[in-house]
Write an enzyme that holds these catalytic residues in place. Structure first.
Site, short mmCIF file in Angstrom:
data_model
loop_
_atom_site.label_atom_id
_atom_site.label_comp_id
_atom_site.label_asym_id
_atom_site.label_seq_id
_atom_site.Cartn_x
_atom_site.Cartn_y
_atom_site.Cartn_z
N GLU A 113 -9.05 5.15 -2.18
CA GLU A 113 -7.62 5.64 -1.32
C GLU A 113 -7.17 6.71 -1.17
OE1 GLU A 113 -3.43 4.24 -3.61
OE2 GLU A 113 -4.33 4.50 -4.71
N LYS A 137 -0.45 -0.67 1.83
CA LYS A 137 -0.52 -0.92 0.07
C LYS A 137 0.70 -1.58 -0.58
CE LYS A 137 -0.71 1.06 -3.68
NZ LYS A 137 -1.26 2.80 -4.78
N CYS A 144 -5.37 -0.04 -5.06
CA CYS A 144 -4.54 0.19 -6.11
C CYS A 144 -4.33 -0.96 -7.08
CB CYS A 144 -4.70 1.42 -6.09
SG CYS A 144 -4.55 2.01 -7.61
#
Length: 579
Positions: free
Chosen positions: A44, A110, A146
């Site tokens: 990330e 994300k 994540c």
């Protein structure tokens, strides 16, 4: 047999170092490419480093990040490369680029932005709304970032129900004690529930207070770990995924069929990547696929975290050498040992600053430690300076009893000496206060708190002792002098002084601090745990009234679930009491 080979590149980027991060990414693409993987993945925000914080509010930073992505794109040929960056559209997004043959095939945004603990992503990013999957030569996979995989009904589950046979989840997940096991349990559940292989890729390295431990791993469709990377070190793992096994498990899962129907059509976009699996040639075997990494003991894990955090803070901030005030006590002994393992004995200098109250034993232990570590020691007596201070202040302090003021003068003289060496020689001063002391304010502002980095700021006193004992056992010889482990702790700022003159014994104090600071327990709850009321009240008051000191302390490495500064934000002006 239907397979796919993935390469997980566990790298240590530096925030804002675009040229360095790009160079590292390109190197790892080359290293991974030797094994002919189908997909090469990076963590990330690998291009920017994590967390970039308010650098994200600078338009030029965003543009430089996009230019870095273009440079990487031009180096990607037949492999599919996944890399974290900041995307700019109508807003900015925490994103992953999917690159093939010098083209960005897609960009994933994300979806779930964490905004708790050390995270503050709502301050910067817009949330994504797409759940794409990618089809490559009959293989279907998903990419997410994540926090997205922590939600049971989140992107990973939706992608799996939409046909993804494996998920690549890229992360910048900070370390704290116990988090590795927690991650594995969560991802094992997510993989087995969705009958999908999950490749969890984490970054490593120190970034201010945060420490990223790596420990990337792959769990199969049954939730079993089939490969793992090293902890606290850069690593590359190549994994061949058995996709036939995923298909077989799904054949035996009628519940999944109902979930697919309930999901409905059209929710997930399917993007085709025109590439054949294994098209880069014969598969070269990977030499060190780690599937049975033994867990560290608590003490070894924390020690390794502190070494990595110290090394990165020193080097990433442009320092080469450090100095430490050696007192002959346990805390400075541990910090010195960590510094030597982090940057080498030739780059560490101990400064011994005796006062009229420094014991013969402390002198022997400070020099004994330095000898065991192989570091140089500079001795600077503070006696004359201390006398000058006392004489200078005597007219105003006349007829007043000697007390804390005179004790703190000694600590502040030492802080000034250390900072003088720092200014003259460019050394970074490592402070030696532990979490127990910082919690209750048992430290001198502008004295022993003076410095650039607080290595053990988040380590309790009892854990300090445990780590020192482990260090001696690990080395098979005495590093921390035995007497340091046995003698009663003392600041040695007045005759016969002991820490217990002011504080409860640390074996009593530390559980109270853990309950109050890390678990937010109330006064009544702490008393019900077996603590005396007077002791609990005293400790809580000391913690609350010391916030102003902690605000002025150097940054230190977070190793507990609830550290000061980023994790725990309390007002200085505060009259609330829980009793």
């Amino acid at each position: 047999m239907k397979t796919a080979r993935i390469a997980l590149c566990q790298i240590n980027p530096t925030v804002g170092d675009f040229s360095g991060n790009v160079k590292k990414i390109i190197k790892f693409i080359g290293d991974a490419g030797k094994y002919n993987p189908d997909i090469i993945a990076f963590p990330e925000l690998a291009i920017t480093g994590y967390p970039p914080e308010d650098l994200l509010l600078k338009p030029q930073f965003i543009e430089d990040n996009l230019n870095a992505l273009r440079e990487i794109r031009e180096r990607v040929d037949d492999f599919v490369v996944i890399v974290g960056f900041v995307d700019k559209k109508d807003d900015i997004y925490n994103a992953a680029a999917v690159i093939h043959k010098k083209e960005i095939i897609d960009v994933y945004h994300k979806v779930h932005l964490p905004n708790y603990g050390v995270f503050d992503e709502y301050r910067y990013f817009q949330a994504g709304t797409r759940y794409p999957v990618y089809k490559m030569d009959g293989v279907i996979f998903g990419v997410n970032i994540c926090e997205d995989i922590w939600y049971p009904e989140g992107p990973a589950t939706i992608q799996a129900l939409s046909g993804a046979e494996f998920i690549i989840n890229i992360n910048a997940s900070p370390y704290h004690i116990g988090k590795t096991c927690f991650r594995e349990k969560m991802l094992s559940t997510r993989a087995s529930d969705s009958s999908v292989i999950v490749a969890y890729l984490n970054t490593i390295g120190g970034q201010d207070e945060l420490l990223f431990d790596g420990r990337s791993f792959v769990v199969d469709h049954d939730g079993e770990v089939i490969a793992s990377a090293r902890q606290f070190d850069e690593d590359l793992i190549i994994v061949d995924l058995d996709l036939d096994a995923v298909f077989i498990k799904r054949l035996h899962n009628p519940r999944r069929r109902q979930q697919v129907i309930a999901l409905g059509k059209g929710m997930v976009e399917r993007i085709t990547i025109k590439r054949e699996i294994g098209s880069t040639g014969a598969r070269k075997s990977f030499p060190h696929l780690c599937t049975t990494a033994l867990p560290y003991s608590l003490e070894e894990e924390v020690y390794n975290a502190l070494v990595l955090g110290t090394r990165d803070y020193v080097y990433k901030n442009g320092f080469k050498k450090v100095c430490i005030g050696l007192s002959g006590g346990i805390d400075s002994s541990l910090v010195a040992a960590i510094a030597v393992d982090a940057i080498g004995k030739d780059n560490v200098t101990g400064v011994f600053m005796p006062s009229p109250y420094t014991s013969k034993e402390s002198r022997e232990d400070a020099y004994g430690l330095a000898k065991n570590l192989g570091i140089n020691v500079i001795e600077v007596s503070i006696n004359n300076i201390f006398e000058t201070y006392l004489n200078t202040l005597k007219p105003e302090f006349k007829d007043m009893p000697v007390g804390t003021t005179e004790e703190n003068l000694q600590a502040r003289i030492r802080g000034n000496i250390l900072m003088a060496f720092s200014n003259k020689f460019g050394w970074l001063v490592l402070t030696t206060g532990n979490k127990s002391e910082m919690s209750v304010g048992y430290a001198t502002l502008y004295g022993d708190m003076a410095g650039g980095f607080a290595v053990i700021k988040d380590v309790s006193k009892t854990l300090v002792y445990g780590i020192c004992k482990w260090k001696n056992q690990k080395e098979g010889r005495v590093i921390i002098p035995e007497r340091v482990l046995l003698k009663e702790p003392s600041a040695e700022l007045k005759p016969g002084q002991k820490d217990t003159d002011t504080l409860p014994p640390y074996e009593i104090l530390d559980p109270i601090l853990k309950a109050y600071i890390e678990e937010d327990r109330s006064f009544d709850e702490i008393v019900n745990l077996g603590c005396e009321e007077e002791c609990a009240r005293k400790v809580i008051k000391m913690v609350d009234t010391s916030e102003y000191k902690r605000r002025q302390s150097p940054p230190g490495i977070k190793i507990t679930p609830r550290a000061f500064s980023r994790d725990r934000r309390f007002p200085i002006t505060n009259r609330y009491r829980s009793w």
